[in-house]
Write a protein that holds these residues in place. Sequence first.
Motif, mmCIF file in Angstrom:
data_model
loop_
_atom_site.group_PDB
_atom_site.id
_atom_site.type_symbol
_atom_site.label_atom_id
_atom_site.label_comp_id
_atom_site.label_asym_id
_atom_site.label_seq_id
_atom_site.Cartn_x
_atom_site.Cartn_y
_atom_site.Cartn_z
ATOM 1 N N VAL A 39 -4.236 -0.745 0.832
ATOM 2 C CA VAL A 39 -2.964 -1.485 0.881
ATOM 3 C C VAL A 39 -2.398 -1.610 -0.533
ATOM 4 O O VAL A 39 -1.210 -1.360 -0.779
ATOM 5 C CB VAL A 39 -3.163 -2.893 1.503
ATOM 6 C CG1 VAL A 39 -1.898 -3.721 1.382
ATOM 7 C CG2 VAL A 39 -3.608 -2.780 2.950
ATOM 8 N N VAL A 40 -3.282 -1.980 -1.468
ATOM 9 C CA VAL A 40 -2.873 -2.141 -2.864
ATOM 10 C C VAL A 40 -2.287 -0.828 -3.391
ATOM 11 O O VAL A 40 -1.239 -0.817 -4.047
ATOM 12 C CB VAL A 40 -4.090 -2.602 -3.723
ATOM 13 C CG1 VAL A 40 -3.781 -2.516 -5.204
ATOM 14 C CG2 VAL A 40 -4.482 -4.026 -3.343
ATOM 15 N N ASP A 41 -2.935 0.290 -3.064
ATOM 16 C CA ASP A 41 -2.456 1.607 -3.506
ATOM 17 C C ASP A 41 -1.049 1.893 -2.990
ATOM 18 O O ASP A 41 -0.160 2.294 -3.737
ATOM 19 C CB ASP A 41 -3.382 2.719 -2.967
ATOM 20 C CG ASP A 41 -4.611 2.866 -3.842
ATOM 21 O OD1 ASP A 41 -4.656 2.196 -4.883
ATOM 22 O OD2 ASP A 41 -5.508 3.637 -3.462
ATOM 23 N N ILE A 42 -0.877 1.673 -1.665
ATOM 24 C CA ILE A 42 0.431 1.957 -1.052
ATOM 25 C C ILE A 42 1.521 1.099 -1.712
ATOM 26 O O ILE A 42 2.575 1.598 -2.110
ATOM 27 C CB ILE A 42 0.405 1.665 0.477
ATOM 28 C CG1 ILE A 42 -0.540 2.632 1.196
ATOM 29 C CG2 ILE A 42 1.812 1.751 1.077
ATOM 30 C CD1 ILE A 42 -0.819 2.254 2.653
ATOM 31 N N LEU A 43 1.234 -0.187 -1.853
ATOM 32 C CA LEU A 43 2.255 -1.101 -2.380
ATOM 33 C C LEU A 43 2.584 -0.795 -3.844
ATOM 34 O O LEU A 43 3.752 -0.826 -4.246
ATOM 35 C CB LEU A 43 1.803 -2.554 -2.207
ATOM 36 C CG LEU A 43 1.672 -3.030 -0.752
ATOM 37 C CD1 LEU A 43 1.137 -4.460 -0.686
ATOM 38 C CD2 LEU A 43 3.020 -2.957 -0.023
ATOM 39 N N ASN A 44 1.562 -0.483 -4.645
ATOM 40 C CA ASN A 44 1.831 -0.146 -6.053
ATOM 41 C C ASN A 44 2.672 1.126 -6.166
ATOM 42 O O ASN A 44 3.537 1.236 -7.037
ATOM 43 C CB ASN A 44 0.521 0.019 -6.830
ATOM 44 C CG ASN A 44 -0.018 -1.318 -7.320
ATOM 45 O OD1 ASN A 44 0.757 -2.260 -7.527
ATOM 46 N ND2 ASN A 44 -1.309 -1.414 -7.504
ATOM 47 N N ARG A 45 2.413 2.068 -5.247
ATOM 48 C CA ARG A 45 3.198 3.309 -5.263
ATOM 49 C C ARG A 45 4.664 3.023 -4.934
ATOM 50 O O ARG A 45 5.573 3.605 -5.517
ATOM 51 C CB ARG A 45 2.617 4.325 -4.263
ATOM 52 C CG ARG A 45 2.167 5.609 -4.971
ATOM 53 C CD ARG A 45 1.589 6.608 -4.003
ATOM 54 N NE ARG A 45 0.338 6.154 -3.418
ATOM 55 C CZ ARG A 45 -0.005 6.320 -2.145
ATOM 56 N NH1 ARG A 45 0.817 6.898 -1.302
ATOM 57 N NH2 ARG A 45 -1.168 5.913 -1.703
ATOM 58 N N LEU A 46 4.890 2.103 -3.999
ATOM 59 C CA LEU A 46 6.272 1.745 -3.648
ATOM 60 C C LEU A 46 7.000 1.174 -4.867
ATOM 61 O O LEU A 46 8.164 1.492 -5.108
ATOM 62 C CB LEU A 46 6.288 0.715 -2.504
ATOM 63 C CG LEU A 46 5.807 1.184 -1.125
ATOM 64 C CD1 LEU A 46 5.810 0.017 -0.135
ATOM 65 C CD2 LEU A 46 6.695 2.308 -0.589
ATOM 66 N N ILE A 47 6.275 0.336 -5.621
ATOM 67 C CA ILE A 47 6.900 -0.259 -6.814
ATOM 68 C C ILE A 47 7.157 0.838 -7.852
ATOM 69 O O ILE A 47 8.256 0.963 -8.393
ATOM 70 C CB ILE A 47 6.002 -1.367 -7.431
ATOM 71 C CG1 ILE A 47 5.770 -2.501 -6.437
ATOM 72 C CG2 ILE A 47 6.655 -1.923 -8.702
ATOM 73 C CD1 ILE A 47 4.760 -3.551 -6.904
ATOM 74 N N PHE A 48 6.126 1.653 -8.100
ATOM 75 C CA PHE A 48 6.209 2.683 -9.135
ATOM 76 C C PHE A 48 7.341 3.674 -8.851
ATOM 77 O O PHE A 48 8.091 4.057 -9.750
ATOM 78 C CB PHE A 48 4.860 3.425 -9.221
ATOM 79 C CG PHE A 48 4.815 4.439 -10.321
ATOM 80 C CD1 PHE A 48 4.654 4.042 -11.646
ATOM 81 C CD2 PHE A 48 4.944 5.798 -10.053
ATOM 82 C CE1 PHE A 48 4.620 4.972 -12.673
ATOM 83 C CE2 PHE A 48 4.916 6.736 -11.070
ATOM 84 C CZ PHE A 48 4.753 6.320 -12.385
ATOM 85 N N ASN A 49 7.464 4.070 -7.570
ATOM 86 C CA ASN A 49 8.494 5.060 -7.198
ATOM 87 C C ASN A 49 9.851 4.421 -6.901
ATOM 88 O O ASN A 49 10.781 5.120 -6.510
ATOM 89 C CB ASN A 49 8.046 5.866 -5.972
ATOM 90 C CG ASN A 49 6.808 6.694 -6.271
ATOM 91 O OD1 ASN A 49 6.595 7.128 -7.401
ATOM 92 N ND2 ASN A 49 5.976 6.896 -5.267
#
Length: 336
Positions: free
Chosen positions: A20-30
């Motif tokens: 979950v943390v990975d998915i959410l951080n990717r959303l922020i980063f992208n």
Amino acid sequence: MKNSDNKELQVDAIIDQEHVVDILNRLIFNNTVPHALLFSGIQGIGKRICAKLFAMSCNCFNNIQLSSGDRFCECKSCKKIKHGVSPDVIEISASNSVIKIDAIRDILEILALKPFEARLRFVLIYEADNMTPQACNALLKILEEPPEQTCFILTAVNLSDLPATIISRCRHIRFAPLKDKSIACFLTDKYGVSENEADIISKIAEGSLDNAAMLKDKKSFDYRARLIFELEKITLTPIFTSLFLAEFLFSDKKILKDSLKIIKSWIRDIMIFQLEPDRIINFDFKSGIETAATIYDKKSLYSIIIMIETIEKKLSSGINIRLAIENLFLKIGICR
Ligand SMILES: [Zn+2]
């Protein structure tokens, strides 16, 4: 618009949930945070705190990412969100297990304006599966024409209670049950529960901190011992005593849910004992489990577990389960 976080265990960090943390951080980063997210999974696995921490990360002046474990940031934005005083993070919780249309209507005026100060405004709807059909419709209308710079996060346990039209408008992220080890560490580190008790509780809790919360205090732990003692008696005494046990359970409905978990763990132990005696959960009741393992056959034990799981499902739907509980104890009594 209220935050009725009255959970017994105060969780301020994301536990496990690395995916979950990975998915959410990717959303922020992208820079691709969607208009609506749906966090689903059983109770007590950190969906609510994750929603709040995500809102913090999206608006953090220091760009501190989400992470499993503690997240520290003292920037003005993070502090405000953490203390529930940010005008741009709106929290909606169920009141008496219901979210009514008024709770959704109340936010319309705010959503008509731009965010006060945040880069991204958040509307966090906790236990969204408790929305009435009217509330769902009102929310659906908003999601059909989502306001600018706003992200909705819905948390839910029972997806079947949410209309498909709402689910399809959200990016759906599933949360996993917590690891036994993580629950045990949490109980010992933050609540001073002994390692022995934490180990047993974490295994009965089925990956949920809410379940662990019910068992963590001494009174509940002693109750577990008392209940298992009564269960052991059923295996050795006349069948009608099993109905007394059903009565005993109904004398305190608040802990009925808790009791079912304990009974399930005990039945599982009897099954497991025949294969791997060292892997039982209630190891402080080993000799009683050993005796029961010679009395019950696997098929009966399996059918008892199915009965318990059926009752657990009925419990959350509010159906009268007295008869089902009596049948369960008769089954435990008869199968021996
Ligand atoms: Zn910050």
